[in-house]
Design an enzyme around this catalytic site. Structure first.
Site, PDB file in Angstrom:
ATOM      1  CG  ASP A  22      72.287  92.224  63.250  1.00  0.00           C
ATOM      2  OD1 ASP A  22      71.399  91.417  63.600  1.00  0.00           O
ATOM      3  OD2 ASP A  22      73.322  91.876  62.667  1.00  0.00           O
ATOM      4  CG  HIS A  51      71.612  89.442  60.750  1.00  0.00           C
ATOM      5  ND1 HIS A  51      72.771  89.534  61.499  1.00  0.00           N
ATOM      6  CD2 HIS A  51      71.582  88.190  60.257  1.00  0.00           C
ATOM      7  CE1 HIS A  51      73.396  88.369  61.468  1.00  0.00           C
ATOM      8  NE2 HIS A  51      72.699  87.537  60.711  1.00  0.00           N
ATOM      9  CB  SER A  80      75.495  85.719  59.641  1.00  0.00           C
ATOM     10  OG  SER A  80      74.677  85.443  60.736  1.00  0.00           O
TER      11      SER A  80
END
Ligand SMILES: *[C@@H]1O[C@H](CO)[C@@H](O)[C@H](O)[C@H]1NC(C)=O
Length: 306
Positions: free
Chosen positions: A249, A279, A152
């Site tokens: 996601d 995600h 991320s």
């Protein structure tokens, strides 16, 4: 049956057990080979699967102390760069540690300033400060060539690290890489909402991954983050890059990974989309793919060196 099983050992500590069913990886020939190399009985590192030793701290002049855990081992070393407000003990961070242990590779995981056991005030943290944290880890703790795994926000910062330390960073793996993430998300808000956030000075961004269902992000954080955006021009990263992303996601659209692939100047870039991953990318199959990708890059780098 999958080739990787997970067993809980002690309070909240996950240990990974590589099954001897290497064949179930099928096309993952690199990983099968690794498993085959070790298939001479009980995996050697299993006894090491116990309560982890305590964390260490990196002191830096005028900057917050950083909590980290370092595993000594072979080159290339692996460094895990966590996501926004995530700490060093996430599923991916621990899974990679067990993998590195099994292969004997060096590994570092750490907490950002203001997060986990590191010093610093979260309210004062910026993308720039966290970028500096990553560079401190690379400069002061890592020895020799490194593969960075960025999850991320960590996927954004790993690109910055590769740009700043091209000699030391030899390969990258992004997991749901949030390159330009919060800035893109902010810019997509309706103009009147943006105005309101600017006035209030804080953006209450709904998130199902936050305990309170919302992240309170300072407007100044977004403004600072704009200085670190990368997708508007070619990204001067030349090393092999793997981008794993889930098509479910709903935090960072998978298209971001395609954009990164398009912008980096490196020619050795693969994007791997998983249709049913979200995600977090922390289901068993996601972790297998991640570990396989690391293993494959290690193989590739050793071939280049020899
Ligand atoms: C991470 O785990 C270590 C034990 O391995 C523990 O000492 C530390 O407090 C944990 N960090 C966080 C932020 O929970």
């Amino acid at each position: 049956m999958a080739g990787v099983g997970m067993v809980a050992a002690g309070a909240g500590v996950l240990c990974w057990r590589w099954g001897l069913t290497a064949v179930s990886f099928g096309f993952h020939s690199g990983l099968s080979a690794v498993l085959a190399r070790r298939s001479d009985g009980v995996p050697r590192w299993l006894p090491a699967c116990r309560q982890k030793a305590s964390i260490s701290f990196l002191s830096r002049p005028d900057l917050p102390k950083l909590a980290y855990k370092k595993l000594k081992g072979k080159s290339p070393g692996i460094i895990f760069i966590p996501g926004y407000i995530s700490n060093m003990n996430g599923t991916k961070a621990l899974a990679i540690e067990e993998f590195c242990k099994s292969l004997g590779h060096a590994y570092i995981r750490f907490d950002y300033s203001g997060v986990g056991n590191s010093d610093g005030n979260l309210q004062e943290c910026t993308v720039g400060r966290w970028r500096q944290d990553v560079l401190s880890i690379i400069d002061e703790l890592a020895e020799g060539p490194q593969i960075l795994v960025g999850s991320s926000l960590g996927g954004w910062l790993m690109l910055h690290a590769a740009i700043a330390r091209p000699q030391k960073v030899v390969a990258l793996i992004g997991v749901a890489a949030a390159v330009d993430g919060l800035v893109t998300k902010f810019n997509q808000l309706p103009i009147e909402v943006k105005k309101e956030i600017e006035m209030k000075g804080v953006w209450s961004m709904p998130s199902k991954y936050s305990k309170d269902g919302v992240y309170h992000i300072q407007y100044s954080f977004i403004k600072e983050a704009e200085h670190h955006c990368l997708l508007h021009s070619p990204i001067p990263v030349n090393c092999p890059l793997r981008l794993l992303h889930g098509m479910e996601d709903d935090v960072v659209p998978w298209y971001t990974s395609i954009q990164v692939a398009d912008r980096v100047v490196s020619t050795d870039v693969d994007v791997i989309l998983r249709k049913h991953s979200d995600h977090r990318m922390k289901e068993k199959a996601d972790i297998q793919l991640l570990v396989y990708s690391i293993d494959d890059l290690i193989d590739k780098l050793s071939t280049v060196v020899n």
